[in-house]
Design a protein around this motif. Structure first.
Motif, PDB file in Angstrom:
ATOM      1  N   TYR A 140     -20.531 -33.787  16.547  1.00 11.51           N
ATOM      2  CA  TYR A 140     -19.981 -32.529  16.198  1.00 11.51           C
ATOM      3  C   TYR A 140     -20.833 -31.312  15.496  1.00 11.51           C
ATOM      4  O   TYR A 140     -20.294 -30.301  15.615  1.00 11.51           O
ATOM      5  CB  TYR A 140     -19.108 -32.734  14.978  1.00 11.51           C
ATOM      6  CG  TYR A 140     -17.875 -33.743  15.312  1.00 11.51           C
ATOM      7  CD1 TYR A 140     -17.957 -35.213  15.148  1.00 11.51           C
ATOM      8  CD2 TYR A 140     -16.924 -33.600  16.472  1.00 11.51           C
ATOM      9  CE1 TYR A 140     -17.044 -36.098  15.658  1.00 11.51           C
ATOM     10  CE2 TYR A 140     -15.783 -34.176  16.646  1.00 11.51           C
ATOM     11  CZ  TYR A 140     -16.028 -35.802  16.407  1.00 11.51           C
ATOM     12  OH  TYR A 140     -15.054 -36.639  16.753  1.00 11.51           O
ATOM     13  N   GLY A 187     -20.621 -30.484  24.559  1.00  9.24           N
ATOM     14  CA  GLY A 187     -19.190 -30.896  24.145  1.00  9.24           C
ATOM     15  C   GLY A 187     -18.240 -29.875  24.491  1.00  9.24           C
ATOM     16  O   GLY A 187     -18.570 -28.684  24.697  1.00  9.24           O
ATOM     17  N   TRP A 188     -16.912 -30.279  24.408  1.00  5.71           N
ATOM     18  CA  TRP A 188     -15.984 -29.342  24.634  1.00  5.71           C
ATOM     19  C   TRP A 188     -15.079 -29.191  23.373  1.00  5.71           C
ATOM     20  O   TRP A 188     -14.670 -30.772  23.032  1.00  5.71           O
ATOM     21  CB  TRP A 188     -15.227 -29.478  25.745  1.00  5.71           C
ATOM     22  CG  TRP A 188     -15.724 -29.058  26.886  1.00  5.71           C
ATOM     23  CD1 TRP A 188     -16.571 -29.676  27.875  1.00  5.71           C
ATOM     24  CD2 TRP A 188     -15.718 -27.501  27.406  1.00  5.71           C
ATOM     25  NE1 TRP A 188     -17.108 -28.934  28.854  1.00  5.71           N
ATOM     26  CE2 TRP A 188     -16.475 -27.571  28.422  1.00  5.71           C
ATOM     27  CE3 TRP A 188     -15.254 -26.495  27.064  1.00  5.71           C
ATOM     28  CZ2 TRP A 188     -16.885 -26.368  29.567  1.00  5.71           C
ATOM     29  CZ3 TRP A 188     -15.384 -25.138  27.899  1.00  5.71           C
ATOM     30  CH2 TRP A 188     -16.284 -25.092  28.971  1.00  5.71           C
ATOM     31  N   PHE A 189     -14.469 -28.573  22.553  1.00  2.00           N
ATOM     32  CA  PHE A 189     -13.637 -28.362  21.493  1.00  2.00           C
ATOM     33  C   PHE A 189     -12.628 -27.535  21.672  1.00  2.00           C
ATOM     34  O   PHE A 189     -12.606 -26.723  22.945  1.00  2.00           O
ATOM     35  CB  PHE A 189     -14.530 -27.936  20.282  1.00  2.00           C
ATOM     36  CG  PHE A 189     -15.838 -28.890  20.005  1.00  2.00           C
ATOM     37  CD1 PHE A 189     -16.503 -28.870  20.585  1.00  2.00           C
ATOM     38  CD2 PHE A 189     -15.699 -29.960  18.644  1.00  2.00           C
ATOM     39  CE1 PHE A 189     -17.999 -29.644  20.060  1.00  2.00           C
ATOM     40  CE2 PHE A 189     -16.614 -30.646  18.489  1.00  2.00           C
ATOM     41  CZ  PHE A 189     -17.754 -30.558  19.020  1.00  2.00           C
ATOM     42  N   TRP A 241     -22.795 -22.558  20.147  1.00  2.00           N
ATOM     43  CA  TRP A 241     -21.125 -22.537  20.663  1.00  2.00           C
ATOM     44  C   TRP A 241     -21.171 -21.148  21.431  1.00  2.00           C
ATOM     45  O   TRP A 241     -21.560 -20.414  21.182  1.00  2.00           O
ATOM     46  CB  TRP A 241     -20.457 -22.320  19.396  1.00  2.00           C
ATOM     47  CG  TRP A 241     -20.578 -23.490  18.428  1.00  2.00           C
ATOM     48  CD1 TRP A 241     -21.596 -23.943  17.503  1.00  2.00           C
ATOM     49  CD2 TRP A 241     -19.376 -24.740  18.422  1.00  2.00           C
ATOM     50  NE1 TRP A 241     -21.195 -25.230  17.134  1.00  2.00           N
ATOM     51  CE2 TRP A 241     -20.049 -25.454  17.386  1.00  2.00           C
ATOM     52  CE3 TRP A 241     -18.289 -25.014  19.005  1.00  2.00           C
ATOM     53  CZ2 TRP A 241     -19.358 -26.662  17.194  1.00  2.00           C
ATOM     54  CZ3 TRP A 241     -17.728 -26.138  18.906  1.00  2.00           C
ATOM     55  CH2 TRP A 241     -18.235 -26.934  17.820  1.00  2.00           C
ATOM     56  N   ARG A 284      -9.904 -26.944  14.277  1.00  2.00           N
ATOM     57  CA  ARG A 284     -10.625 -27.151  15.729  1.00  2.00           C
ATOM     58  C   ARG A 284     -10.897 -28.661  15.889  1.00  2.00           C
ATOM     59  O   ARG A 284     -11.068 -29.614  14.909  1.00  2.00           O
ATOM     60  CB  ARG A 284     -11.956 -26.777  15.508  1.00  2.00           C
ATOM     61  CG  ARG A 284     -12.659 -26.593  17.025  1.00  2.00           C
ATOM     62  CD  ARG A 284     -13.747 -25.736  17.077  1.00  2.00           C
ATOM     63  NE  ARG A 284     -14.821 -26.090  15.862  1.00  2.00           N
ATOM     64  CZ  ARG A 284     -15.873 -25.264  15.717  1.00  2.00           C
ATOM     65  NH1 ARG A 284     -15.906 -24.213  16.221  1.00  2.00           N
ATOM     66  NH2 ARG A 284     -16.769 -25.602  14.615  1.00  2.00           N
ATOM     67  N   GLU A 285     -10.803 -29.312  16.913  1.00  2.00           N
ATOM     68  CA  GLU A 285     -11.031 -30.668  17.337  1.00  2.00           C
ATOM     69  C   GLU A 285     -11.887 -30.754  18.599  1.00  2.00           C
ATOM     70  O   GLU A 285     -11.817 -30.014  19.207  1.00  2.00           O
ATOM     71  CB  GLU A 285      -9.500 -31.527  17.607  1.00  2.00           C
ATOM     72  CG  GLU A 285      -8.759 -30.857  18.806  1.00  2.00           C
ATOM     73  CD  GLU A 285      -7.317 -31.667  18.928  1.00  2.00           C
ATOM     74  OE1 GLU A 285      -7.109 -32.686  18.152  1.00  2.00           O
ATOM     75  OE2 GLU A 285      -6.894 -31.132  19.763  1.00  2.00           O
ATOM     76  N   GLY A 286     -12.648 -32.070  18.426  1.00  2.00           N
ATOM     77  CA  GLY A 286     -13.402 -32.295  19.689  1.00  2.00           C
ATOM     78  C   GLY A 286     -12.484 -32.834  20.736  1.00  2.00           C
ATOM     79  O   GLY A 286     -11.751 -33.759  20.576  1.00  2.00           O
ATOM     80  N   CYS A 346     -22.419 -39.653  21.427  1.00  2.00           N
ATOM     81  CA  CYS A 346     -21.182 -39.278  21.031  1.00  2.00           C
ATOM     82  C   CYS A 346     -20.043 -40.208  20.595  1.00  2.00           C
ATOM     83  O   CYS A 346     -20.255 -41.381  20.817  1.00  2.00           O
ATOM     84  CB  CYS A 346     -20.437 -38.793  22.431  1.00  2.00           C
ATOM     85  SG  CYS A 346     -21.397 -37.267  23.472  1.00  2.00           S
ATOM     86  N   PRO A 347     -19.200 -39.701  19.633  1.00  2.00           N
ATOM     87  CA  PRO A 347     -18.955 -38.214  19.490  1.00  2.00           C
ATOM     88  C   PRO A 347     -19.941 -37.758  18.883  1.00  2.00           C
ATOM     89  O   PRO A 347     -20.446 -38.300  17.933  1.00  2.00           O
ATOM     90  CB  PRO A 347     -17.278 -38.178  18.784  1.00  2.00           C
ATOM     91  CG  PRO A 347     -17.243 -39.427  18.394  1.00  2.00           C
ATOM     92  CD  PRO A 347     -18.324 -40.574  19.221  1.00  2.00           C
ATOM     93  N   SER A 349     -14.025 -33.473  24.160  1.00  2.00           N
ATOM     94  CA  SER A 349     -14.877 -34.330  25.012  1.00  2.00           C
ATOM     95  C   SER A 349     -16.457 -34.148  24.664  1.00  2.00           C
ATOM     96  O   SER A 349     -16.713 -33.079  24.178  1.00  2.00           O
ATOM     97  CB  SER A 349     -14.599 -34.122  26.387  1.00  2.00           C
ATOM     98  OG  SER A 349     -15.424 -35.095  27.194  1.00  2.00           O
ATOM     99  N   CYS A 350     -17.047 -35.118  25.238  1.00  2.00           N
ATOM    100  CA  CYS A 350     -18.524 -35.262  24.615  1.00  2.00           C
ATOM    101  C   CYS A 350     -19.448 -35.891  25.775  1.00  2.00           C
ATOM    102  O   CYS A 350     -18.792 -37.013  25.994  1.00  2.00           O
ATOM    103  CB  CYS A 350     -18.588 -35.520  23.309  1.00  2.00           C
ATOM    104  SG  CYS A 350     -20.566 -35.739  22.670  1.00  2.00           S
TER     105      CYS A 350
END
Length: 122
Positions: A107, A34-36, A112, A44-46, A104-105, A48-49
């Motif tokens: 978290y 994933g990318w946050f 990281w 912080r928000e998600g 997905c999603p 893509s996954c």
């Protein structure tokens, strides 16, 4: 496993960047990547996954159709292609992965990377 994100920088609105995330070891056993992102003063928000377990993907509504997540297991890399960038995409972007995630999603990532700053000018 350590993750290192790179590829951030300053770009004009409408431009593109490709973020890369290098893992220090094999990512084969990590089913969810994933990318946050975290913008100044915001949580912080998600973004893509992607799950190699069930094939699911997730994109934040505001990036759908503009961002694409991918992985290269042979190179132990994950990527985030970002097109048609907007000033509101400005943030520090983090890569992450999970051995135990299935869909997905997701978290609750296990590892990281340090962030890479993306700045989109108007």
């Amino acid at each position: 496993v350590q993750l290192q994100a790179s590829g951030g920088g300053l770009v004009q609105a409408g431009g593109s960047l490709r973020l890369s995330c290098a893992a220090s070891g094999s990512i084969l056993g990590y089913y969810v990547i994933g990318w946050f992102r975290q913008a100044p003063g915001k949580v912080r928000e998600g973004v893509s996954c992607a799950s190699s377990s069930d094939g699911s993907t997730y994109y934040l509504d505001s990036v759908k159709g503009r961002f694409t997540i991918s992985r290269d297991n042979a190179k132990n890399m994950m990527y985030l292609q970002m097109d048609s960038l907007k000033p509101e995409d400005t943030a520090v972007y983090y890569c992450a992965m999970s051995r135990y995630g299935v869909t997905c999603p997701y978290y609750d990532m296990d590892y990281w990377g340090k962030g890479t700053l993306v700045t989109v000018s108007s």
